[in-house]
Design an enzyme around this catalytic site. Structure first.
Site, mmCIF file in Angstrom:
data_model
loop_
_atom_site.group_PDB
_atom_site.id
_atom_site.type_symbol
_atom_site.label_atom_id
_atom_site.label_comp_id
_atom_site.label_asym_id
_atom_site.label_seq_id
_atom_site.Cartn_x
_atom_site.Cartn_y
_atom_site.Cartn_z
ATOM 1 N N LYS A 14 99.137 22.137 -9.968
ATOM 2 C CA LYS A 14 97.974 21.603 -10.720
ATOM 3 C C LYS A 14 97.929 21.551 -12.157
ATOM 4 O O LYS A 14 97.503 20.731 -12.896
ATOM 5 C CB LYS A 14 96.662 22.174 -9.987
ATOM 6 C CG LYS A 14 96.595 21.438 -8.505
ATOM 7 C CD LYS A 14 95.014 21.604 -8.308
ATOM 8 C CE LYS A 14 94.841 21.241 -6.818
ATOM 9 N NZ LYS A 14 93.706 21.209 -6.178
ATOM 10 N N LYS A 54 105.338 16.840 0.267
ATOM 11 C CA LYS A 54 103.972 16.769 0.807
ATOM 12 C C LYS A 54 103.267 15.572 0.790
ATOM 13 O O LYS A 54 102.967 14.972 -0.017
ATOM 14 C CB LYS A 54 103.076 18.126 0.747
ATOM 15 C CG LYS A 54 101.905 18.387 1.516
ATOM 16 C CD LYS A 54 101.141 19.648 0.855
ATOM 17 C CE LYS A 54 100.343 19.073 -0.409
ATOM 18 N NZ LYS A 54 99.313 20.259 -0.589
ATOM 19 N N LYS A 61 96.687 13.685 -0.784
ATOM 20 C CA LYS A 61 95.464 12.710 -1.195
ATOM 21 C C LYS A 61 95.719 12.205 -2.345
ATOM 22 O O LYS A 61 95.175 11.073 -2.937
ATOM 23 C CB LYS A 61 94.117 13.706 -1.359
ATOM 24 C CG LYS A 61 93.657 13.969 0.065
ATOM 25 C CD LYS A 61 92.161 14.813 -0.131
ATOM 26 C CE LYS A 61 92.275 16.167 0.128
ATOM 27 N NZ LYS A 61 91.474 17.051 0.134
HETATM 28 P P1 TYM Z 1 92.913 20.568 0.774
HETATM 29 O O1 TYM Z 1 91.348 19.977 0.931
HETATM 30 O O2 TYM Z 1 94.051 20.305 -0.089
HETATM 31 O O3 TYM Z 1 93.499 20.413 2.295
HETATM 32 C C1 TYM Z 1 92.445 20.592 3.460
HETATM 33 C C2 TYM Z 1 93.607 20.948 4.638
HETATM 34 O O4 TYM Z 1 94.660 20.206 4.947
HETATM 35 C C3 TYM Z 1 95.741 20.836 4.925
HETATM 36 N N1 TYM Z 1 96.569 19.852 4.286
HETATM 37 C C4 TYM Z 1 97.869 19.432 5.279
HETATM 38 N N2 TYM Z 1 98.364 19.872 6.309
HETATM 39 C C5 TYM Z 1 99.756 19.281 6.618
HETATM 40 N N3 TYM Z 1 100.232 18.442 6.122
HETATM 41 C C6 TYM Z 1 99.939 18.013 4.818
HETATM 42 N N4 TYM Z 1 100.478 17.222 4.089
HETATM 43 C C7 TYM Z 1 98.595 18.551 4.282
HETATM 44 N N5 TYM Z 1 97.835 18.407 3.087
HETATM 45 C C8 TYM Z 1 96.755 19.050 3.370
HETATM 46 C C9 TYM Z 1 95.589 21.976 4.034
HETATM 47 O O5 TYM Z 1 96.658 22.916 4.353
HETATM 48 C C10 TYM Z 1 94.024 22.249 4.399
HETATM 49 O O6 TYM Z 1 93.964 23.185 5.469
HETATM 50 N N6 TYM Z 1 92.182 24.909 -1.083
HETATM 51 C C11 TYM Z 1 91.861 24.372 0.256
HETATM 52 C C12 TYM Z 1 90.282 23.908 0.486
HETATM 53 C C13 TYM Z 1 89.911 25.595 0.781
HETATM 54 C C14 TYM Z 1 90.050 26.311 1.811
HETATM 55 C C15 TYM Z 1 88.956 27.428 1.728
HETATM 56 C C16 TYM Z 1 90.658 26.337 3.192
HETATM 57 C C17 TYM Z 1 88.757 26.168 -0.034
HETATM 58 N N7 TYM Z 1 88.424 27.057 0.404
HETATM 59 C C18 TYM Z 1 88.731 28.368 2.582
HETATM 60 C C19 TYM Z 1 90.645 27.232 4.140
HETATM 61 C C20 TYM Z 1 89.860 28.367 3.843
HETATM 62 C C21 TYM Z 1 92.198 22.976 -0.052
HETATM 63 O O7 TYM Z 1 92.633 22.525 -1.294
HETATM 64 O O8 TYM Z 1 92.730 22.156 0.832
#
Ligand code: TYM
Length: 334
Positions: free
Chosen positions: A115, A197, A200
Site C-alpha cells: 500500500k 490476487k 477491489k
Molecule cells: P479486505 O477488505 O481487503 O478483504 C475482505 C476479505 O476478503 C478476503 N479477500 C480474498 N480472499 C480470496 N481471494 C482474494 N482475491 C481476496 N481478496 C480479499 C480477505 O482475505 C478478507 O478476509 N484488513 C482486512 C479487513 C479487516 C479484518 C479485521 C479482517 C479489518 N479488521 C479483523 C479480519 C479481522 C481487509 O482489508 O480485508
C-alpha cells in the site's frame, strides 16, 4: 465464549466494490460458520480512511457493504453486523495495543509495503499501524476464530503475537485467535493476470468479477479470462489461469480440484470458461436479488444498525474496561 458459543470475528473494508475474491475467500465462509459461532461481522470503516476517501462515497459504500453481508445470507438478528466506527472501543484498544507493538514488526507487513508503494504520496501513520487496529478489532470480542482469505494471515499472526505479549505481562486477558482459511477460494486470482490476487482496487475492470456485476458482464469477463496454450484442463502451478478458474468453480460448488478436473476431462477452455461463468452467475444471483430488495427497506436496515451497534458496544466495553484496569488506568467513579 458468549452463551456457551465460541466467538467469531471478521471484517471487510468499504473501499471499492466487493469482488468474487472477497465472497469466496471470506463472506461465503462467514455464512457457513455463522450458526456454530457467536459472530461479529464489522464494516471496517476506520481502516478505510488510511487511504483518502470521498466522504459521501465512503458512507454509501459502507451501507452497501453492510447490506451485502445480510444479502449474502448472514442473519442480522443472530449475527452482530455493525460499523466499526460506531464502537469507539476499537480505536481505544488500538491505542493501547500500539504501545505493545514494535515498529520492526509493522515494518515487515507485506500489505503495508504494497500500500505504501501504491500511495507513495500519502504514507500516513494509520497505514503503518493498520494491523494494530485489526488486532484490536479481533481481541476486543475475545475472538476464537477469524475467517479470512490468505492475504490476511500475516495480520492474524501479528494479532496473536500482540495478544500473547500482553497476556505474558498481565495474565490471561485476551483469547488467542485462530485463523480460518477455507479449503478452496482462499486466494482468488485476477482473471487477467492470474499470478496476482483479484483485488477491489484493480484498475482493469476485466480482472475482477464484482459481486453486483450483471450476468452478461460476468460471462464476458470469464470468456476473456487469461489461460495458456497448453490446451489441457489440469490443476497445477504451470497453468495459473486454468487453476484459478478451477478454484473458483470448486469453491462455488464445494467440490475438490480432482473432482473438477475429472468433470472437465477432454473438454476445452471455452467450455470451462462458460461453465465457471454460469456457476458464478447462479451463486451471485440470489445475493444480488436480496441486495436489491433490502436496499429498499431503509427502516429495517436502520434498525439493524442501531441494535447491533449497541450489542457490539456492550461486548467491546467489557474487554476494554478489563484492559484499562490491567494497564493501570484509574477506575471510573459511578
Ligand atoms: P479486505 O477488505 O481487503 O478483504 C475482505 C476479505 O476478503 C478476503 N479477500 C480474498 N480472499 C480470496 N481471494 C482474494 N482475491 C481476496 N481478496 C480479499 C480477505 O482475505 C478478507 O478476509 N484488513 C482486512 C479487513 C479487516 C479484518 C479485521 C479482517 C479489518 N479488521 C479483523 C479480519 C479481522 C481487509 O482489508 O480485508
Amino acid at each position: 465464549m458468549i452463551d456457551g458459543k465460541k466467538v467469531l470475528f471478521s471484517g471487510m473494508q468499504a473501499t471499492g466494490t466487493l469482488t468474487l475474491g472477497n465472497y469466496l475467500g471470506a463472506l461465503q465462509n462467514w455464512v457457513k460458520l455463522s450458526d456454530e459461532y457467536e459472530c461479529f461481522y464489522s464494516v471496517v470503516d476506520l481502516h478505510s480512511i488510511t487511504v483518502r476517501q470521498e466522504p459521501a462515497e465512503l458512507r454509501k459504500r459502507a451501507r452497501n457493504l453492510l447490506t451485502l453481508y445480510i444479502a449474502a445470507g448472514l442473519n442480522p438478528e443472530k449475527n452482530c453486523i455493525y460499523y466499526q466506527s460506531h464502537v469507539s472501543g476499537h480505536a481505544e484498544l488500538s491505542w493501547i495495543l500500539n504501545c505493545f507493538t514494535y515498529m520492526g514488526e509493522l515494518n515487515r507487513m507485506t500489505q503495508y509495503k504494497d500500500k505504501a508503494a501504491k500511495h507513495a504520496d500519502n504514507i500516513n501513520a494509520g497505514l503503518f499501524t493498520y494491523p494494530v487496529l485489526m488486532a484490536a478489532d479481533i481481541l476486543l470480542y475475545q475472538t476464537d476464530v477469524v475467517p479470512v482469505g490468505n492475504d490476511q494471515l500475516q495480520h492474524l499472526e501479528i494479532t496473536r503475537d500482540i495478544a500473547q505479549r500482553f497476556n505474558a505481562i498481565y495474565g490471561d486477558v485476551f483469547t488467542i485467535p485462530e485463523p480460518y482459511i477455507g479449503k478452496q477460494g482462499a486466494r482468488i486470482m485476477s482473471l487477467q493476470e492470474p499470478t496476482k490476487k483479484m483485488s477491489k482496487s484493480d484498475e482493469n475492470a476485466n480482472a475482477s468479477v464484482y459481486l453486483l456485476d450483471k450476468p452478461d458482464d460476468i460471462m464476458r469477463k470469464f470468456k476473456r479470462a487469461v489461460t495458456d496454450s497448453e490446451g489441457v484442463i489440469a490443476y497445477n502451478d504451470n497453468q495459473p489461469g486454468v487453476r484459478n478458474l478451477l478454484d473458483i468453480y470448486c469453491s462455488c460448488k464445494g467440490i475438490t480440484p480432482d473432482e473438477a478436473v475429472k468433470e472437465f476431462d477432454g473438454k476445452g477452455y471455452a467450455e470451462l470458461k462458460t461453465a465457471v461463468g454460469e456457476t458464478v452467475v447462479s451463486v451471485l444471483k440470489p445475493v444480488q436479488d436480496e441486495f436489491e430488495r433490502l436496499g429498499k427497506d431503509k427502516a429495517y436496515i436502520d434498525g439493524i444498525i442501531k441494535a447491533n451497534a449497541e450489542k457490539a458496544n456492550y461486548f467491546a466495553t467489557k474487554t476494554l474496561r478489563k484492559v484499562q484496569k490491567k494497564v493501570g488506568f484509574p477506575e471510573r467513579i459511578r
